[in-house]
Design a protein around this motif. Structure first.
Motif, PDB file in Angstrom:
ATOM      1  N   UNK A   1       0.801  -1.221   0.000  1.00 27.67           N
ATOM      2  CA  UNK A   1       0.000   0.000   0.000  1.00 27.67           C
ATOM      3  C   UNK A   1       0.836   1.274   0.000  1.00 27.67           C
ATOM      4  N   UNK A   2       2.088   1.172   0.413  1.00 31.88           N
ATOM      5  CA  UNK A   2       3.014   2.309   0.327  1.00 31.88           C
ATOM      6  C   UNK A   2       4.348   1.768  -0.174  1.00 31.88           C
ATOM      7  N   UNK A   3       4.985   2.544  -1.036  1.00 33.53           N
ATOM      8  CA  UNK A   3       6.300   2.135  -1.535  1.00 33.53           C
ATOM      9  C   UNK A   3       7.093   3.365  -1.945  1.00 33.53           C
ATOM     10  N   UNK A   4       7.268   4.254  -0.985  1.00 32.60           N
ATOM     11  CA  UNK A   4       7.995   5.488  -1.261  1.00 32.60           C
ATOM     12  C   UNK A   4       9.428   5.177  -1.676  1.00 32.60           C
ATOM     13  N   UNK A   5       9.874   5.878  -2.696  1.00 32.39           N
ATOM     14  CA  UNK A   5      11.238   5.722  -3.222  1.00 32.39           C
ATOM     15  C   UNK A   5      11.533   4.291  -3.655  1.00 32.39           C
ATOM     16  N   UNK A   6      10.464   3.545  -3.983  1.00 32.99           N
ATOM     17  CA  UNK A   6      10.625   2.151  -4.396  1.00 32.99           C
ATOM     18  C   UNK A   6      11.490   1.366  -3.414  1.00 32.99           C
ATOM     19  N   UNK A   7      11.188   1.563  -2.138  1.00 25.09           N
ATOM     20  CA  UNK A   7      11.939   0.856  -1.108  1.00 25.09           C
ATOM     21  C   UNK A   7      11.746  -0.654  -1.222  1.00 25.09           C
ATOM     22  N   UNK A   8      10.616  -1.064  -1.790  1.00 29.92           N
ATOM     23  CA  UNK A   8      10.328  -2.479  -1.997  1.00 29.92           C
ATOM     24  C   UNK A   8      10.399  -2.821  -3.482  1.00 29.92           C
ATOM     25  N   UNK A   9      10.973  -3.947  -3.837  1.00 33.16           N
ATOM     26  CA  UNK A   9      11.742  -4.826  -2.952  1.00 33.16           C
ATOM     27  C   UNK A   9      13.075  -4.200  -2.577  1.00 33.16           C
ATOM     28  N   UNK A  10      13.589  -4.572  -1.418  1.00 27.79           N
ATOM     29  CA  UNK A  10      14.836  -3.999  -0.938  1.00 27.79           C
ATOM     30  C   UNK A  10      15.995  -4.473  -1.813  1.00 27.79           C
ATOM     31  N   UNK A  11      16.763  -3.522  -2.292  1.00 27.63           N
ATOM     32  CA  UNK A  11      17.941  -3.822  -3.109  1.00 27.63           C
ATOM     33  C   UNK A  11      19.185  -3.285  -2.396  1.00 27.63           C
ATOM     34  N   UNK A  12      20.287  -3.281  -3.082  1.00 27.29           N
ATOM     35  CA  UNK A  12      21.529  -2.694  -2.550  1.00 27.29           C
ATOM     36  C   UNK A  12      21.818  -3.170  -1.134  1.00 27.29           C
TER      37      UNK A  12
ATOM     38  N   UNK B   1       8.352 -11.268  -0.022  1.00 24.70           N
ATOM     39  CA  UNK B   1       7.941 -10.140  -0.865  1.00 24.70           C
ATOM     40  C   UNK B   1       8.863  -8.945  -0.636  1.00 24.70           C
ATOM     41  N   UNK B   2       9.163  -8.661   0.621  1.00 21.07           N
ATOM     42  CA  UNK B   2       9.983  -7.499   0.960  1.00 21.07           C
ATOM     43  C   UNK B   2      11.333  -7.552   0.263  1.00 21.07           C
ATOM     44  N   UNK B   3      11.871  -8.756   0.103  1.00 24.82           N
ATOM     45  CA  UNK B   3      13.176  -8.878  -0.545  1.00 24.82           C
ATOM     46  C   UNK B   3      13.082  -9.278  -2.015  1.00 24.82           C
ATOM     47  N   UNK B   4      11.877  -9.287  -2.572  1.00 20.24           N
ATOM     48  CA  UNK B   4      11.747  -9.474  -4.004  1.00 20.24           C
ATOM     49  C   UNK B   4      11.848 -10.892  -4.494  1.00 20.24           C
TER      50      UNK B   4
END
Length: 1016
Positions: free
Chosen positions: A413-424, A578-581
């Motif tokens: 429902x929120x994904x500011x700055x495309x934080x999800x999925x977590x990269x880097x 999901x959080x880690x893609x």
């Protein structure tokens, strides 16, 4: 004009309703009419009435803490009396245990003149009522699924199979109520949502799955319980809407499902003035609603069931059997949960005698009930077999569909700055905090801190949740757990600690889903969510009711927000994935929460090629069979002392479907119960270092144009310019056919004939001394410059006469220098900074005692000739030990999961976690056969062209991998997208133990997968 349009719309809806299609329910198609007539003719008038009554029963639970309610009339003696004396037609079971329910069912069936229809109210699976059984997702969870309703169909069919195995014939489900009232105390999460069309579509999938599975369904709660603020269990709700609204919302799913062959509908205890003006008459007892609307207008000709006849919404105004008679008068077929059978029969007989209902109407309904009984197989009734019952109703296909339903429902429902999925992963520090309402038993040090195996061991109080354990599969994460009894001082310490992280992953674990309990939100959870959301670095996952979002103040300020809809092991595991893609986000809110989170909200996020964790059934394998086969091989190997411990991890299509450890840490060492190293234990990879370190680095440099396979050794190692190795071509070197000797016993060259160490080589002592700073064991030290002599010896070593295949360690000892010469970065740091940290393979390291406890590492050999001690936590290979534990041929340690991330990177043609590390062209080149006479790729081993056991029998020619001296094996098969990691310490206590190879343990385990997939 608006009024005319409204009247036109109303007339249209009425016409549509009046001419609803009539579709015959399955149970009325080709019934066993001979059996129906025979049974019907054997019944007296009173017995025919009784066939329309279903009494409540309980199976005594396996767990004594489960409460058995209403014991007055669900007591087995009372139920048996109703069956024997009054000849009731069915029973509905509530709380209990599967075996006990089956035993009672067999008993009740044995004393019944006519086989009983057995029902359960199991909207989200048998676990809604029974212990030791499967719980499927709530309907609102499934309401979030987009365009994949075949999963719901499959769930319905699986549930039908479980019910049939248990001797149950009716599921009072699905709920087709359109829930558009956030405060609905009785429907709420039991609804598919607020969109009538979606409710219809998903209800149809559920209903059809059960019908195709051979059980009866019951749509509920007619004419629609989704917009009520009163629980009909306790009072009579009033639905104030006009007919147009009812037709377009509440009635819409019922009408469409009737057109699709609905076989059963359950009436609700509702007062609906627009349909029946009679005061305090629930819809259950309303002839205008049951007969006028449902039978006549909607053309429903299936079975009409009452809701429980003991509910206050009915008994408040119609006690002592009056409601039962009124229900049949209204047009219902089956009276469910009639609490007073004698009174009910007496009142119904009175209604017949007074002409309020005819005997012909009773008879027609009885025949319909008998037709339903024949359809579910009661015309050929056989008792339930209780042997293996619990195992049978807990099938793995149900776990698979549970996972798939959950995966498709999870909603971002929120994904500011495309934080999800977590990269880097190499650039961010991550913490997790689980907010729970259940305190765990904890051990807290004097500093208020306990170690939970995290990176810096600063996790605070509490047992890790499933959510947190799954998160740890992907990255280094520091974990914290908060519950209402966590001391304020400890909470303050956690607040301070969390300020140092780039991302905080928050799990709001709400252990209640009902609005009457504020959705399980404790003041502690609410306060923490508000604070963490405001920090701007939090990703919050809500394991609870979607409507709970409106009760969590400022949650919309979170950087990321995941709605999981409920708290189960599946939602916890898959939310972390999901959080880690590892999986994408697909779900959409099925209800409106508020203006910020309206109906249909949901942000799709991609899968980015990280390992997913699942069960064998998802890749087409049978868990029971697979475990039996692999366990047999592994346990036999342990029993025969082929290795003291081992780990098996298998994946297909990027899905890890098998992870298991075997054996013990150090057996036969005087401890009565030696601990298991566990699935996360670290092992010495030995020669698999050649692949997971050297080949990985060279492939990356090759894809960047920095390393030329057809160049010579002197090109990247200038110190070899005047040696016999100067012009050796890397392609031949890396395939072990450049003429290099197999190995050199460097340590033996350090001994004098009398067995003492030569000067400037080794020195015994408890501590480093002078130039002797390279630690080999706790008490053996090597001269810090001896590596120069080692490389000189390697440089000056003779070549074999022929350039033919001879497996050699020598060149791999030089690859750390190649990497440093090309990049300016030390070998280990190059690997960690350019690959390992980026893919979350953080356990991979040289010299693991710098970062890990000894108890986390498998011991290797009891060295009786060089080091004179147990090698544990330090590299087993002697030459690698003399190179300070860092070499390209041996020395890498790690756990199975992190090693598989590297091998999955290879399998995915050089990409992992959304980042490309090696070009596809390079990967294709490195993993192909290089020469007709050789089975080798570049660095990689491949199946022998004439089978010799170095690979599984069914491995394809495209497959590749490697083994390690300590008992390691990795193997990828791109033809079938298979990834295999096997770890063991077969060299403990001695390297002379070759049973692992003679028993073909490593290849045999992977062959099991080929066999299970039907690959020859």
């Amino acid at each position: 004009m608006k009024r005319l349009l409204f009247l036109f719309f109303l007339a249209f809806l009425l016409v549509q309703t009046s001419f609803a299609q009539q579709t015959t329910p399955p149970f009325l198609k080709n019934p066993n009419q001979r059996w129906v007539d025979s049974v019907f003719n054997s019944l007296t008038a009173d017995e025919r009435i009784a066939q329309l009554i279903m009494v409540a029963a309980h199976g005594y639970p396996n767990n004594p803490s489960r409460v058995i309610i209403d014991t007055t009339f669900t007591n087995p003696r009372v139920v048996a009396k109703y069956i024997k004396e009054y000849k009731v037609g069915g029973v509905i079971f509530f709380q209990g245990g599967p075996v006990q329910q089956a035993q009672l069912t067999n008993y009740y069936q044995s004393i019944s003149k006519v086989p009983l229809l057995v029902a359960m109210d199991s909207e989200w699976g048998l676990a809604m009522r029974l212990d030791s059984s499967v719980r499927f997702p709530y309907q609102m969870t499934m309401g979030a699924i987009q365009g994949n309703d075949e999963l719901i169909y499959t769930m319905g069919k699986l549930l039908a199979a479980q019910k049939r195995r248990l001797g149950v014939h009716i599921n009072f489900a699905p709920s087709v109520d359109v829930n558009n009232n956030a405060n609905n105390p009785v429907i709420n999460f039991r609804s598919f949502g607020e969109n009538p069309q979606k409710v219809y579509e998903k209800s149809y999938a559920y209903m059809k799955g059960m019908q195709d599975g051979g059980i009866l369904s019951s749509l509920k709660h007619f004419p629609g319980h989704g917009d009520t603020g009163v629980d009909s269990h306790y009072d009579l709700p009033v639905i104030p809407h006009n007919r147009a609204r009812l037709d377009s919302v509440e009635l819409y799913p019922f009408r469409k499902l009737i057109e699709q062959g609905a076989d059963g509908i359950m009436m609700a205890h509702l007062a609906i003035p627009v349909l029946d003006t009679a005061k305090n008459v629930p819809s259950t007892l309303s002839k205008p609603i049951v007969t006028g609307l449902l039978r006549d207008q909607l053309k429903f000709n299936g079975l009409i069931y009452s809701d429980a006849m003991n509910m206050k919404g009915l008994t408040k105004y119609f006690p002592n059997g009056l409601g039962d008679a009124k229900g049949l008068e209204a047009g219902m077929d089956v009276l469910e949960f009639s609490p007073n059978v004698p009174a009910a029969i007496a009142e119904i007989k009175k209604a017949v005698a007074e002409g309020r209902i005819s005997q012909a109407e009773i008879d027609a309904r009885v025949k319909k009930v008998l037709a339903a009984k024949a359809w579910v197989g009661l015309d050929k009734f056989t008792p339930i077999k209780t042997q293996n019952l619990i195992e049978d109703i807990n099938d793995k296909q149900s776990e698979l569909i549970n996972r798939q339903l959950t995966e498709n429902a999870l909603t971002v429902l929120k994904n500011n700055d495309n934080v999800l999925p977590i990269k880097d992963l190499d650039k961010v520090s991550i913490a997790s905090i689980s907010l729970t309402d259940a305190p765990a038993i904890t051990t807290v040090t004097k500093d208020g801190v306990i170690a939970l195996g995290t990176r810096n061991e600063t996790a605070f109080t509490g047992e890790l949740t499933t959510f947190q354990k799954t998160l740890s599969l992907y990255a280094n994460i520091d974990h914290y757990v908060i519950h209402p009894k966590t001391p304020d001082s400890l909470q303050g310490s956690i607040r301070a600690a969390l300020k140092s992280y780039d991302i905080v992953l928050v799990g709001a674990h709400l252990n209640n889903i009902r609005p009457g309990t504020n959705y399980g939100i404790t003041p502690t959870t609410a306060a923490w969510v508000k604070e963490l959301a405001a920090n701007g670095n939090s990703v919050i996952t809500v394991f609870g009711n979607a409507y709970a979002l409106n009760k969590l103040q400022d949650i919309g300020k979170a950087k990321g927000l995941v709605m999981a809809y409920q708290l189960t092991p599946f939602t916890e595991e898959l939310s972390a994935q999901l959080i880690f893609g590892a999986i994408p986000a697909k779900g959409k809110l099925p209800v409106s929460v508020n203006t910020q989170f309206p109906y249909g909200a949901g942000i799709e996020t991609p899968a980015i090629g990280r390992l997913k964790y699942t069960i064998p059934e998802e890749v087409g394998l049978d868990s029971k069979w697979l475990s039996f086969k692999i366990d047999s091989i592994a346990n036999n190997a342990i029993a025969l002392k082929a290795a003291p411990s081992m780990v098996v991890q298998l994946a297909k299509d990027g899905k890890v479907f098998y992870r298991k450890s075997y054996g013990t840490l150090i057996p036969n060492e005087g401890a009565t119960n030696s601990p298991s190293l566990g699935i996360g234990g670290l092992y010495d990879f030995a020669s698999v270092t050649k692949i997971a370190a050297s080949t990985l680095a060279l492939a990356k440099l090759h894809s960047e144009g920095k390393f030329n396979l057809d160049g010579t050794m002197k090109d990247y190692l200038p110190f070899l310019k005047k040696s016999n190795k100067a012009d050796l071509v890397w392609r031949q070197v890396l395939t072990h056919q450049a003429g290099l000797k197999a190995f050199i016993n460097f340590w033996r060259d350090c001994r004098k004939p009398n067995g003492k160490w030569k000067p400037r080589t080794f020195r015994w002592g408890k501590e480093a001394h002078g130039a002797y700073t390279v630690q080999i064991t706790d008490s053996l030290w090597l001269h810090k410059k001896y590596h120069n002599k080692l490389f000189a010896s390697l440089k000056n070593s003779a070549l074999n006469e022929k350039k033919e295949y001879v497996y050699s360690d020598l060149s791999f000892m030089l690859y750390p220098q190649v990497v440093k010469n090309l990049t300016g970065i030390e070998f280990e740091e190059y690997l960690k900074s350019n690959v390992y940290r980026k893919i979350g393979a953080n356990s991979l390291t040289f010299n693991p005692l710098r970062f890990n406890k000894l108890s986390q590492i498998a011991p290797t050999e009891r060295d009786t000739f060089f080091r004179q001690t147990l090698v544990h936590g330090r590299v087993h290979d002697e030459a690698a030990a003399m190179l300070n534990g860092v070499s390209g041929h041996a020395g890498l340690f790690g756990n199975a999961n992190d090693l598989m991330k590297v091998t999955q990177l290879f399998l995915q043609k050089g990409s992992y976690g959304g980042e490309s590390f090696i070009s596809e062209k390079t990967m294709n080149e490195f993993t192909r056969y290089q020469f007709p006479e050789s089975r080798r790729g570049i660095g990689f081993d491949k199946p022998s062209r004439v089978y010799n056991g170095n690979a599984p029998k069914s491995a394809s020619p495209q497959s590749y991998g490697h083994t390690g001296f300590t008992g390691i094996m990795i193997w990828n098969d791109p033809a079938y997208s298979l990834n295999y990691v096997f770890l063991s310490n077969r060299v403990y206590p001695t390297r002379d133990n070759n049973k692992l190879s003679s028993l073909n343990v490593r290849t045999a385990i992977m062959q099991v997968v080929y066999d299970g997939l039907g690959i020859k």
